[in-house]
Motif scaffolding. Structure first.
Motif, PDB file in Angstrom:
ATOM      1  N   UNK A 132       0.837  -1.210   0.000  1.00 25.75           N
ATOM      2  CA  UNK A 132       0.000   0.000   0.000  1.00 25.75           C
ATOM      3  C   UNK A 132       0.864   1.250   0.000  1.00 25.75           C
ATOM      4  N   UNK A 133       1.909   1.250   0.842  1.00 30.88           N
ATOM      5  CA  UNK A 133       2.771   2.436   0.940  1.00 30.88           C
ATOM      6  C   UNK A 133       3.493   2.711  -0.374  1.00 30.88           C
ATOM      7  N   UNK A 134       3.840   1.646  -1.097  1.00 27.94           N
ATOM      8  CA  UNK A 134       4.517   1.835  -2.387  1.00 27.94           C
ATOM      9  C   UNK A 134       3.601   2.501  -3.415  1.00 27.94           C
ATOM     10  N   UNK A 166       5.481  -1.446  11.587  1.00 26.76           N
ATOM     11  CA  UNK A 166       6.232  -0.350  10.975  1.00 26.76           C
ATOM     12  C   UNK A 166       7.389   0.102  11.862  1.00 26.76           C
ATOM     13  N   UNK A 167       7.180   0.046  13.174  1.00 29.42           N
ATOM     14  CA  UNK A 167       8.278   0.384  14.087  1.00 29.42           C
ATOM     15  C   UNK A 167       9.402  -0.635  13.974  1.00 29.42           C
ATOM     16  N   UNK A 168       9.023  -1.915  13.848  1.00 30.96           N
ATOM     17  CA  UNK A 168      10.025  -2.970  13.703  1.00 30.96           C
ATOM     18  C   UNK A 168      10.831  -2.819  12.424  1.00 30.96           C
ATOM     19  N   UNK A 169      10.226  -2.211  11.409  1.00 27.16           N
ATOM     20  CA  UNK A 169      10.915  -1.973  10.141  1.00 27.16           C
ATOM     21  C   UNK A 169      11.620  -0.615  10.125  1.00 27.16           C
ATOM     22  N   UNK A 170      11.518   0.093  11.236  1.00 31.53           N
ATOM     23  CA  UNK A 170      12.119   1.434  11.357  1.00 31.53           C
ATOM     24  C   UNK A 170      11.554   2.384  10.299  1.00 31.53           C
ATOM     25  N   UNK A 171      10.243   2.279  10.061  1.00 33.14           N
ATOM     26  CA  UNK A 171       9.576   3.120   9.060  1.00 33.14           C
ATOM     27  C   UNK A 171       8.660   4.161   9.702  1.00 33.14           C
ATOM     28  N   UNK A 172       8.765   4.322  11.005  1.00 35.43           N
ATOM     29  CA  UNK A 172       7.850   5.247  11.662  1.00 35.43           C
ATOM     30  C   UNK A 172       8.608   6.054  12.709  1.00 35.43           C
ATOM     31  N   UNK A 173       8.278   7.322  12.781  1.00 35.85           N
ATOM     32  CA  UNK A 173       8.896   8.223  13.752  1.00 35.85           C
ATOM     33  C   UNK A 173       7.807   8.981  14.504  1.00 35.85           C
ATOM     34  N   UNK A 174       8.171   9.423  15.700  1.00 36.66           N
ATOM     35  CA  UNK A 174       7.225  10.171  16.529  1.00 36.66           C
ATOM     36  C   UNK A 174       7.630  11.637  16.505  1.00 36.66           C
ATOM     37  N   UNK A 175       6.827  12.467  15.849  1.00 35.12           N
ATOM     38  CA  UNK A 175       7.161  13.893  15.714  1.00 35.12           C
ATOM     39  C   UNK A 175       5.982  14.758  16.142  1.00 35.12           C
ATOM     40  N   UNK A 176       6.277  15.721  16.987  1.00 38.69           N
ATOM     41  CA  UNK A 176       5.273  16.712  17.409  1.00 38.69           C
ATOM     42  C   UNK A 176       3.970  16.056  17.863  1.00 38.69           C
ATOM     43  N   UNK A 177       4.134  15.002  18.681  1.00 41.69           N
ATOM     44  CA  UNK A 177       2.956  14.375  19.277  1.00 41.69           C
ATOM     45  C   UNK A 177       2.216  13.404  18.391  1.00 41.69           C
ATOM     46  N   UNK A 178       2.756  13.060  17.240  1.00 39.66           N
ATOM     47  CA  UNK A 178       2.073  12.088  16.386  1.00 39.66           C
ATOM     48  C   UNK A 178       3.075  11.216  15.630  1.00 39.66           C
ATOM     49  N   UNK A 231      13.241   2.933  -1.860  1.00 43.72           N
ATOM     50  CA  UNK A 231      14.322   1.951  -1.838  1.00 43.72           C
ATOM     51  C   UNK A 231      14.270   1.120  -0.555  1.00 43.72           C
ATOM     52  N   UNK A 232      13.926   1.761   0.556  1.00 46.36           N
ATOM     53  CA  UNK A 232      13.816   1.043   1.838  1.00 46.36           C
ATOM     54  C   UNK A 232      12.637   0.082   1.794  1.00 46.36           C
ATOM     55  N   UNK A 233      11.519   0.523   1.214  1.00 44.80           N
ATOM     56  CA  UNK A 233      10.339  -0.339   1.092  1.00 44.80           C
ATOM     57  C   UNK A 233      10.658  -1.573   0.257  1.00 44.80           C
ATOM     58  N   UNK A 234      11.363  -1.372  -0.855  1.00 41.43           N
ATOM     59  CA  UNK A 234      11.723  -2.503  -1.719  1.00 41.43           C
ATOM     60  C   UNK A 234      12.612  -3.501  -0.982  1.00 41.43           C
ATOM     61  N   UNK A 235      13.531  -2.989  -0.192  1.00 38.83           N
ATOM     62  CA  UNK A 235      14.431  -3.874   0.546  1.00 38.83           C
ATOM     63  C   UNK A 235      13.657  -4.714   1.570  1.00 38.83           C
TER      64      UNK A 235
END
Length: 439
Positions: free
Chosen positions: A361-363, A389-401, A409-413
């Motif tokens: 979906x993200x791709x 997504x956290x396990x894949x290091x694809x998510x960050x916590x910014x400004x409360x969300x 390239x990261x998604x493909x890998x």
């Protein structure tokens, strides 16, 4: 009930040689002195080979089916019928691997030169723990309670004691003879049976081949006793109501427990629906695997137990069953999640499924997308999406969300690492009414 997909590398249902999370024995394993050939001078810490029979709890090296020696612990022993009084065979646990490889072995498979003296296990464990890093010890602890996170220490010991020895060694199901992996609490009258014969359609089980042959002449079933809700080519799915087909549901649980270590055996199957996947030919619909589901779940569980039978593994059926459970959730208009605790293999399978679905979906998606939107699109629970997504290091916590970072390239890998998706569910072939809407 827990969930775990049983795995094997053999088409004939032979016992597995580990799984994705278990390394195989090293090719360089050293052969050792066989039973009956002890050296004249044993080193300290060794037991004289003449001290037989071996005691329960003894640690020794054992020749496995790969021809190499591996460390085992004696779990149980029994006298060999028609043997001399000192003749025993031993039920051993290969300490490097999952309990599914536990088996009865003959004395000649054991290297008596490697027998260790009796050591108090608490002292031994303490000495061993001093040599391990904290990470290694955590991995060992996780292995000890694998699939039993809900049990306290006393209950875990009771479970392992009660189920330590496989009571049924093999089963015959259709055209397959399958080696079992774990203990299953069959009725007491089957305690003396090392092999059971199952009718592959009604799942009744018998002690002798002749009984099965007589049964098959009068059994009029050619498929599971439920409604066919999916047919695509030779693949078919049947929904079986545990209340309407109680004996079938109970027999299915007995069968499944032979391949699931931590499955809770529910005798009250009225509360569950069983979704039985079959391969169909001119002889009938042959069970490949199944998953069960509570009729009413307060926790949004869309799957209780899942199993692919050993002869049908590594063909994408386990992934198909997971995908099918989510298609049912979409039809119900709700999100779903598998019942916890997940086994090691169950967690691997689900993480792979969640990864493939979400990254696909993200791709394709242009612009921002929220976890809530992903959940609505996939019927995957928001918490499962977040942890994946956290396990894949694809998510960050910014400004409360939480913000999803989707570099192509990261998604493909990650997609490549997740492997193939298995058989696809053709939703157009699904004809199904949710249970709450059924009469």
């Amino acid at each position: 009930m827990g969930s775990m997909e049983a795995r094997t590398t053999s088409e004939n249902g032979s016992a597995p040689k580990g799984n994705e999370n278990q390394q195989q024995p090293e090719d360089g394993s050293q052969d050792r002195v066989l039973a009956g050939n002890p050296p004249e001078n044993d080193a300290s810490g060794k037991r004289k080979a003449g001290v037989l029979p071996l005691e329960v709890g003894t640690r020794v090296m054992c020749r496995w089916r790969d021809g190499k020696f591996h460390p085992v612990k004696v779990i149980e022993r029994r006298k060999i019928p028609c043997g001399v009084p000192s003749d025993y065979e031993y039920y051993v646990h290969y300490t490097e691997y999952n309990r599914r490889l536990d088996e009865w072995v003959k004395l000649e498979q054991l290297d008596l030169d490697s027998v260790e003296t009796d050591v108090d296990e608490k002292v031994e464990d303490k000495a061993t723990s001093l040599k391990m890093t904290r990470h290694q010890k955590r991995k060992i602890d996780e292995t000890h309670v694998e699939g039993h996170e809900e049990l306290d220490a006393a209950s875990l010991r009771e479970h392992e004691e009660f189920t330590k020895v496989k009571n049924i060694a093999t089963i015959e199901l259709g055209r397959y003879e399958i080696e079992t992996w774990y203990f299953s609490p069959f009725p007491p009258e089957y305690n003396d049976c090392s092999k059971l014969f199952f009718c592959e359609f009604c799942l009744n089980f018998m002690k002798r081949k002749e009984q099965l042959q007589r049964h098959m002449r009068k059994c009029d079933l050619k498929h599971p006793p439920g409604d066919e809700i999916y047919r695509n080519g030779t693949l078919s799915m049947f929904e079986v109501d545990g209340k309407k087909n109680k004996v079938y549901g109970q027999n299915l649980c007995y069968l499944a427990k032979l391949f699931l270590d931590h499955k809770t055996l529910y005798y009250d199957v009225d509360l569950f629906l069983f979704y039985v996947l079959c391969e169909c030919d001119d002889r009938g619909c042959h069970m490949v695997g199944y998953f069960s589901k509570e009729k009413h779940s307060e926790e949004s569980y869309n799957l209780a137990c899942i199993l692919t039978l050993p002869p049908y593994q590594r063909k994408g059926y386990g992934k198909f069953l997971i995908a099918f459970s989510y298609e049912l959730s979409k039809k119900e208009g709700k999100v779903g999640t598998p019942e916890r605790p997940l086994s090691d293999l169950g967690l691997v399978s689900y993480r792979g499924y969640w990864t493939r679905v979400l990254l696909d979906i993200l791709k394709k998606h242009k612009g921002n997308i929220s976890i809530k939107e992903l959940s609505d699109m996939t019927a995957i629970k928001a918490e499962d999406i977040l942890t994946t997504l956290q396990g894949l290091d694809l998510i960050q916590y910014r400004k409360g969300q939480h913000v999803i970072c989707a570099d192509p390239k990261v998604l493909d890998r990650h997609l490549k690492a997740a492997g193939r998706g298995g058989l696809e569910v053709d939703v157009s072939k699904l004809i199904w009414t949710p249970y709450k809407e059924q009469g």
